[in-house]
Design a protein around this motif. Structure first.
Motif, short mmCIF file in Angstrom:
data_model
loop_
_atom_site.label_atom_id
_atom_site.label_comp_id
_atom_site.label_asym_id
_atom_site.label_seq_id
_atom_site.Cartn_x
_atom_site.Cartn_y
_atom_site.Cartn_z
N ILE A 1 2.57 11.51 27.98
CA ILE A 1 3.29 12.66 27.43
C ILE A 1 4.79 12.41 27.44
O ILE A 1 5.49 12.69 26.44
N THR B 1 6.93 12.10 23.94
CA THR B 1 8.04 12.96 23.52
C THR B 1 9.26 12.12 23.10
O THR B 1 9.93 12.46 22.12
N SER C 1 8.57 10.68 19.78
CA SER C 1 8.63 11.76 18.79
C SER C 1 10.07 12.07 18.37
O SER C 1 10.32 12.36 17.21
N VAL C 2 11.00 12.00 19.31
CA VAL C 2 12.42 12.18 18.96
C VAL C 2 12.82 11.13 17.93
O VAL C 2 13.48 11.45 16.92
N MET D 1 13.07 19.02 18.71
CA MET D 1 12.34 17.94 19.39
C MET D 1 13.09 17.49 20.63
O MET D 1 12.48 17.20 21.67
N LEU E 1 12.45 20.17 23.26
CA LEU E 1 11.09 20.04 23.77
C LEU E 1 10.99 18.86 24.73
O LEU E 1 10.42 18.98 25.82
N THR E 2 11.57 17.74 24.34
CA THR E 2 11.54 16.55 25.20
C THR E 2 12.24 16.81 26.52
O THR E 2 11.71 16.51 27.59
N ILE F 1 10.07 19.14 28.70
CA ILE F 1 8.92 18.47 29.29
C ILE F 1 9.35 17.53 30.41
O ILE F 1 8.75 17.51 31.49
N TRP F 2 10.41 16.76 30.19
CA TRP F 2 10.89 15.86 31.23
C TRP F 2 11.35 16.66 32.45
O TRP F 2 11.08 16.26 33.59
#
Length: 130
Positions: free
Chosen positions: A66, A70, A73-74, A113, A116-117, A120-121
């Motif tokens: 995950i 992410t 995804s960036v 993004m 979100l990253t 999550i981190w």
């Protein structure tokens, strides 16, 4: 295969040659992003640090995947944003509200993004260390 009115004459028919061409075009795109896009270079530099850090921070294979997902995804969203900007600039460098909106929407996608990253981190780091 003959071209129909709805088939692009620039599309290949398939096979190994198509796969090799697709790989070549993809590498050209990555080279173009590295050469011409400062934001992509900055995000790539962060990815070089963050991807190895994911193996330290993540406590399971799922968490590591995950975290790395992410970050990748960036880069993907930044590539799409850069493509939108390049296309808009190819159409016109004059100020146009729709071209400006397209660029702003691409930029907003990158921002979301990144948020979100970061979230999550941060969540994984809090879970790991607190």
């Amino acid at each position: 295969m003959s071209a129909t009115p709805h088939t692009s004459p620039f599309k290949s028919s398939g096979g190994l040659r198509r796969v090799l061409n697709a790989m070549r075009y993809s590498l050209q795109g990555l080279r173009a992003a590295i050469t011409h896009e400062a934001a992509f270079r900055q995000e790539l530099a962060l990815a070089v640090v963050m991807i190895p850090a994911a193996f330290f921070l993540g406590r399971s294979l799922t968490e590591v995947a995950i975290l790395i997902g992410t970050v990748i995804s960036v880069l993907v969203v930044e590539l799409m944003n850069s493509a939108i900007e390049a296309l808009a600039d190819a159409i016109s460098v004059d100020t146009h509200p729709l071209l400006g909106r397209a660029k702003d929407l691409g930029s907003a996608a990158v921002l979301l993004m990144l948020l979100l990253t970061g979230g999550i981190w941060l969540a994984v780091a809090i879970d790991r260390f607190l």
